[in-house]
Design an enzyme around this catalytic site. Structure first.
Site, mmCIF file in Angstrom:
data_model
loop_
_atom_site.group_PDB
_atom_site.id
_atom_site.type_symbol
_atom_site.label_atom_id
_atom_site.label_comp_id
_atom_site.label_asym_id
_atom_site.label_seq_id
_atom_site.Cartn_x
_atom_site.Cartn_y
_atom_site.Cartn_z
ATOM 1 N N ASN A 72 29.299 47.231 61.855
ATOM 2 C CA ASN A 72 28.680 46.374 60.832
ATOM 3 C C ASN A 72 29.321 46.673 59.479
ATOM 4 O OD1 ASN A 72 27.169 48.582 59.465
ATOM 5 N ND2 ASN A 72 26.217 48.723 61.491
ATOM 6 N N ASP B 28 22.347 48.858 66.753
ATOM 7 C CA ASP B 28 21.184 48.852 67.650
ATOM 8 C C ASP B 28 21.604 48.900 69.108
ATOM 9 O OD1 ASP B 28 19.095 48.747 65.747
ATOM 10 O OD2 ASP B 28 19.718 46.699 65.261
HETATM 11 O O1 C5P Z 1 15.330 49.129 63.211
HETATM 12 P P1 C5P Z 1 16.122 48.970 61.972
HETATM 13 O O2 C5P Z 1 17.602 49.080 62.194
HETATM 14 O O3 C5P Z 1 15.785 47.757 61.187
HETATM 15 O O4 C5P Z 1 15.676 50.190 61.046
HETATM 16 C C1 C5P Z 1 16.436 50.663 60.007
HETATM 17 C C2 C5P Z 1 16.176 52.125 59.802
HETATM 18 O O5 C5P Z 1 16.184 52.808 61.042
HETATM 19 C C3 C5P Z 1 17.266 52.782 58.992
HETATM 20 O O6 C5P Z 1 16.692 53.855 58.268
HETATM 21 C C4 C5P Z 1 18.230 53.271 60.043
HETATM 22 O O7 C5P Z 1 19.003 54.373 59.583
HETATM 23 C C5 C5P Z 1 17.293 53.698 61.146
HETATM 24 N N1 C5P Z 1 17.840 53.534 62.498
HETATM 25 C C6 C5P Z 1 18.099 54.648 63.258
HETATM 26 N N2 C5P Z 1 18.576 54.525 64.532
HETATM 27 C C7 C5P Z 1 18.767 53.294 65.076
HETATM 28 C C8 C5P Z 1 18.490 52.134 64.324
HETATM 29 C C9 C5P Z 1 18.042 52.291 63.028
HETATM 30 O O8 C5P Z 1 17.943 55.761 62.761
HETATM 31 N N3 C5P Z 1 19.227 53.198 66.297
#
Ligand code: C5P
Length: 422
Positions: free
Chosen positions: A228, A296
């Protein structure tokens, strides 16, 4: 008899040789030869003055590598930026180190490629001074040498002897083999610069803070990946601000093009799973800040490059969910006292952040709008909302460094409050 070096004491080691402008520069040609004999790969950077004494071509012929001398060269910056040039070396050797070069290095000046590399590096530099005896003994030079030593620099020589100018005394550059011995000793010991001791009077003194930053790369095959647009600027700024506030900082960084912040232990990883392992290994901590844009999903990477075959249909990939690092840390038995997540949203920023706070089990969410036109992704500014269980604090648009400082100040307050409440 032709001498032969049996052991390759510097096999695979990368030496960045900075050649300063002194008559001893001709001895550095022999130094290159001696280093190469021992298996080292040598890249040479010359100051403008050095080129008055020896030609770049002489070094190119001996090293089989391009000689760099221009800080502003567009092609060099494209091929290998000055940060990368200094980082990929195992040791920087400055020979001859003239009085002027020592002075510039001690002051942190960076008006050419040589001094920029010395300032940007996270490795030690070994200086082999060469100058007139009076210049070496001058209080200013001795001050500069003391400063450089204090900053972790190493020195080989100078030797006593007759100088090119006819005077006698200390100031002659050490013989190449003596410099080689100093290089071998430095390589054997750790050549990384020691981390500065965190200040003891800062708002986060005595705390351990883990920060994740940047994107992750999820391999598709050995040459392709999914990623990304995260630049790592916000996460790195937070790590730097926490270090400046006295914390011991472990920064787990995905692949970024910005420099490591000073004063932090930086662990470079590529994938989400590597990031997760590095974070778990760094626990326990007082604070965890997940600023990374973790992918993700990943694909099960192919062991060999996927070939594009004529007539064959395009490959399709099944995505596998990555571990959620933030949620795992928040629910870990080693849970830090404060767990902070980020929410990059393109709409309904605050409702989404509130939902994320609960779902991930963290104490704070830094929410920001990354919709097209906001300029947050990759940009230098951020407009953030600090969402906690108690409410929302919205900050005006400001530089990412200022967001980092504010966040660190809030974290220090919260830590102190939650401890006082116990
Ligand atoms: O779920 P989402 O990506 O929207 O959440 C963002 C937060 O979760 C950020 O703080 C990101 O660093 C963390 N995150 C994580 N591990 C993942 C996905 C997101 O630590 N696999």
């Amino acid at each position: 008899m032709v001498g032969q070096v049996m052991t390759q004491s510097l096999e695979g080691k990368r030496i960045l040789l900075v050649v300063g402008g002194g008559i001893a520069a001709y001895k550095s040609l022999d130094l290159v030869r001696r280093l190469r004999e021992r298996g080292a790969r040598v890249r040479v950077v010359m100051t403008a003055a050095a080129r008055e004494f020896v030609t770049p071509l002489a070094f190119t012929s001996l090293t089989n590598e391009k000689v760099s001398d221009d800080l502003f060269s567009a092609t060099d910056e494209q091929e290998m930026g000055h940060i990368q040039l200094s980082r990929e070396a195992d040791l920087i050797v400055v020979a001859p180190a003239t009085a002027h070069l020592l002075a510039r290095a001690a002051q942190g000046l960076c008006d050419d490629l040589a001094t920029t590399l010395l300032l940007a590096t996270d490795k030690r530099a070994l200086f082999a001074p060469a100058m007139n005896v009076r210049m070496w003994l001058a209080p200013a030079t001795q001050r500069n040498v003391a400063t450089l030593r204090q900053d972790g620099a190493l020195f080989a020589g100078p030797d006593d002897g007759e100088m090119a100018c006819g005077e006698y005394g200390p100031g002659r550059m050490s013989e190449p083999l003596e410099i080689v011995a100093a290089v071998e000793a430095a390589i054997k010991a750790d050549t990384r610069l020691p981390l500065p001791v965190p200040r003891t009077d800062g708002p986060l003194s005595g705390r351990h803070v883990i920060v994740t930053s940047g994107p992750t790369h999820e391999a598709i095959d050995p040459v392709r990946y999914i990623s990304n647009r995260s630049s790592g600027k916000q996460g790195h700024a937070i790590a730097a601000a926490a270090a400046a506030a006295g914390a011991r900082v472990t920064l787990v960084s995905g692949p970024v093009t910005i420099a490591d912040p000073r004063g932090c232990e930086v662990i470079h990883i590529e994938s989400a799973r590597e990031m997760f392992a590095a974070v778990e290994a760094a626990l326990p901590a007082d604070v965890f800040i997940g600023a990374a844009a973790v992918a993700d999903w990943r694909v099960e990477a192919a062991a060999q490059k996927i070939k594009k075959e004529q007539g064959a249909s395009a490959p399709s990939f099944a995505l596998v969910e990555n571990p959620d690092i933030l949620a795992s840390v928040a629910r870990s038995p080693k849970r830090p006292r404060l767990v902070v997540g980020f929410a990059a949203e393109t709409r309904d920023v605050i409702p989404h952040a509130r939902e994320k706070l609960l779902r991930k089990g963290c104490d704070l969410i830094v929410a920001n709008d990354v919709s097209e036109g906001s300029g947050v992704f990759g940009g230098d500014a951020n407009e953030a909302h600090l969402v906690s269980h108690a409410g929302v604090e919205s900050w005006p648009r400001m530089r990412k460094e200022s967001v980092a400082e504010r966040l660190v100040a809030r974290l220090a307050e919260r830590l102190a409050k939650s401890e006082a409440a116990e």
